[in-house]
Design an enzyme around this catalytic site. Sequence first.
Site, short mmCIF file in Angstrom:
data_model
loop_
_atom_site.label_atom_id
_atom_site.label_comp_id
_atom_site.label_asym_id
_atom_site.label_seq_id
_atom_site.Cartn_x
_atom_site.Cartn_y
_atom_site.Cartn_z
N LYS A 137 44.21 75.21 40.98
CA LYS A 137 43.93 74.68 42.90
C LYS A 137 44.71 75.28 43.72
CE LYS A 137 41.56 70.31 42.43
NZ LYS A 137 41.20 70.54 40.68
N LYS A 186 46.71 65.71 43.28
CA LYS A 186 45.89 67.07 41.92
C LYS A 186 45.84 67.67 41.23
CE LYS A 186 41.54 66.59 45.53
NZ LYS A 186 40.94 67.88 46.02
N GLY A 208 37.25 66.74 36.39
CA GLY A 208 36.59 65.52 36.67
C GLY A 208 37.30 64.13 36.86
N GLY A 209 38.08 63.86 38.22
CA GLY A 209 38.66 63.06 38.33
C GLY A 209 39.72 62.69 37.49
N HIS A 224 31.24 64.01 49.83
CA HIS A 224 31.12 64.78 48.58
C HIS A 224 30.69 65.82 48.38
CE1 HIS A 224 32.83 66.42 44.49
NE2 HIS A 224 32.27 67.20 44.39
N HIS A 251 36.95 58.12 41.01
CA HIS A 251 36.55 59.75 41.10
C HIS A 251 35.76 60.75 40.11
CE1 HIS A 251 39.69 58.76 43.63
NE2 HIS A 251 40.65 58.61 42.83
N GLU A 261 32.34 73.35 45.90
CA GLU A 261 32.07 71.49 46.44
C GLU A 261 33.32 71.55 47.26
OE1 GLU A 261 33.78 69.31 42.73
OE2 GLU A 261 32.05 69.76 41.66
N ARG A 267 31.69 77.23 36.28
CA ARG A 267 30.41 76.42 34.76
C ARG A 267 29.52 75.81 35.49
NH1 ARG A 267 31.37 71.16 35.22
NH2 ARG A 267 32.79 70.11 35.59
#
Length: 723
Positions: A168, A210, A216-217, A260, A287, A327, A344
């Site tokens: 990230k 994060k 996937g949270g 989101h 999440h 996203e 993906r």
Amino acid sequence: MAFSGITTKFTRSLVIKMAAILKDRCLRRIFKKIDFVRKPLRLNFVTDNGQHSIDKLLVANRGEIACRVMETAKKLGIRTVAVFSDVDEQSKHVKMADEAYHIGPALARESYLKMDKIIDVAKRSQAQAIHPGYGFLSEKPEFAELCFKENVIFVGPPSSAIRDMGIKSTSKKIMSDAGVPIIKGYHGNDQSNERLKAEAEKIGYPIMLKAVRGGGGKGMRIVWKAEDFDDALESARRESLKSFNDDIMLVEKFVESPRHVEVQVFGDTFGNTVYLFERDCSVQRRHQKIIEEAPAPGISSEVRRKLGEAAVKAAKAVGYTGAGTVEFIMDKTHDFYFMEMNTRLQVEHPVTEMITGVDLVEWQLRIAAGERLPLLQSEIILNGYSFEARIYAEDPDNDFLPGAGPLVSLTTPLPSRLVRIETGVVQGDDVSVHYDPMIAKLVVWSKDRSSALRLLTHSLRQYNIVGLSTNLDFLINLSNHQEFRNGNVNTDFIQDYYNDLFPEKKSLSPDLLARASVYLILLEKRKQRKSFDDIISPWNLSSCFRVNSDLSRKISLNDGYSDVEILLSFENDDSFKIQIGDNVMKGFGNLEINGSQKLLKVTIDGVVSKLNVVEHNNTIYCFSMEGNYKVHRLIPSFIKSKCEAMNLGDAIAPMTGTIVKVNINNGQTVKEGDIVMIMEAMKMEHVICAPKDGLVENVYYAVGDTVERNSVLISYLKEDEKN
């Protein structure tokens, strides 16, 4: 006007080419409205060893996504290869494949995450390509590199894009340099607790922790105040390390009540990149997404275009090929900020397919085979609205804790061109504790949002599942909520409307209890007739002799709140009087049994109802389009043991899982609410708290132990034993 021979020849050639182009585009538009143009797959792919072709595909995944990929592969005439763990040998994806290979134990790290085992299967089966699905190895750059090294086609983006977007902190810098809007935060190399906490103070609470390799949270925590930072950081790091073998974190400003919104992008190896519009995935729990729709509600065409162009810019910045999702976080004014890129196919990709008429898996295979994108941006047309609801084995009333268990009974709506059911299980299968608890994805399409939402709710009501807890009732409540119907969604939706989505449980009405009692009487009657050859025998009449009563029958049920005694008096062989307390009703019914399916048509005081009924473990499950409910047949020994278990006061495991941390020892005094253990199940951490004050007598499990649901984790010293 005269033309030279050369000019005339050139003009004629140009006209012919333009006509061909226009004809091709027109045909594409025509076919697109019917279905995606399915031309034979050109199976050319150039590697160091020359040209390869895709005529056999290994799907390195399980469950519904493996089945989804195989479905398209078969349509293209590509043979499929499945891999399976110990617990998946009889699963749906194994049965769908042309070949299947065992790769290890149930634990994913010993099977589906073993890169060398997957490559070995590809070689043994002579598969030219590997589709990773989502999860597992799909975003492992090392796996993409290994495929390239072994001359196996990886159906996905280049490893460099996976690596850059998988971290990230790196992705944020790349996006910032490319002019994609990002949210402020700390993405630095100094990972000391002190530095991260200082950066959080600088950014200002609330902040979001994060995992840089997260998804996937997992490895994600919202921190509202400074005193909660240390515990949140420890938990996020521990979860990230287990999920991604990496505990590096970033700190970002948390945007309150955001939306989101994500954009589907696609790129080919010729430098062409397109977007296939956006999806709204705002309504989430833990999440993690629970319901998605496309296009996003309330977004103008101008914002839609800007979102798409920003997503394409993001994809091009990393030389992206194949299917990807960019996203964004969107605030109340529809300003948006890059959040992450999933390199993906997404779980929610079907809603994009429904509004564009594109088979994204087919596009993946074509791009992997070296083809150009099948459509230009101008040829991708948005048509209608689509919803996807994820049906999970989980308990919404208990903080959506995931569960596991057998699908004793499974009835679904009928698939059609408007209703898709994406699943990897069938009736009789187990939802395993080792993997994601998703049972199915229900996807619907209609011409506008309101009609698509009505179709979603109607289809959800046609799902009948017995054997484990599901989120079906919650999804129905959600899809019926007025604010959701209005499109007023954000990531706090469940929290904001909690009381509406989780209405207070009430005792069942006499009418519902009467229906269940009629079912029991009719079932008993059928069993009697099956036991005797003479159907006119008095033993086969509803008015026959009963214990303690010659013309009546007492039934004791529990509706989850109280025991209810029901008295049925038989007036003739077809009708009877039902008394529940002061309520007296008249009724009759008919029960049809076809295998495990039981259809009850019952009339109570002139009102006709149709129910599908399933019995399991002394519980009667009643399903109808009006709603679902269950009642328990009272068995004293069963109730007694349940009551005894509930009165123990000990800490009980809420699900099957693995202990990852133990905070107490034998003989230690605890206060109610103290964290005694942390367990991991269904890829998530769950905190176990002390249910009351007291002195701990026994701690039954240690770190690494696997525990079954409802196991006693710790026990207290009884009051009479303390002296």
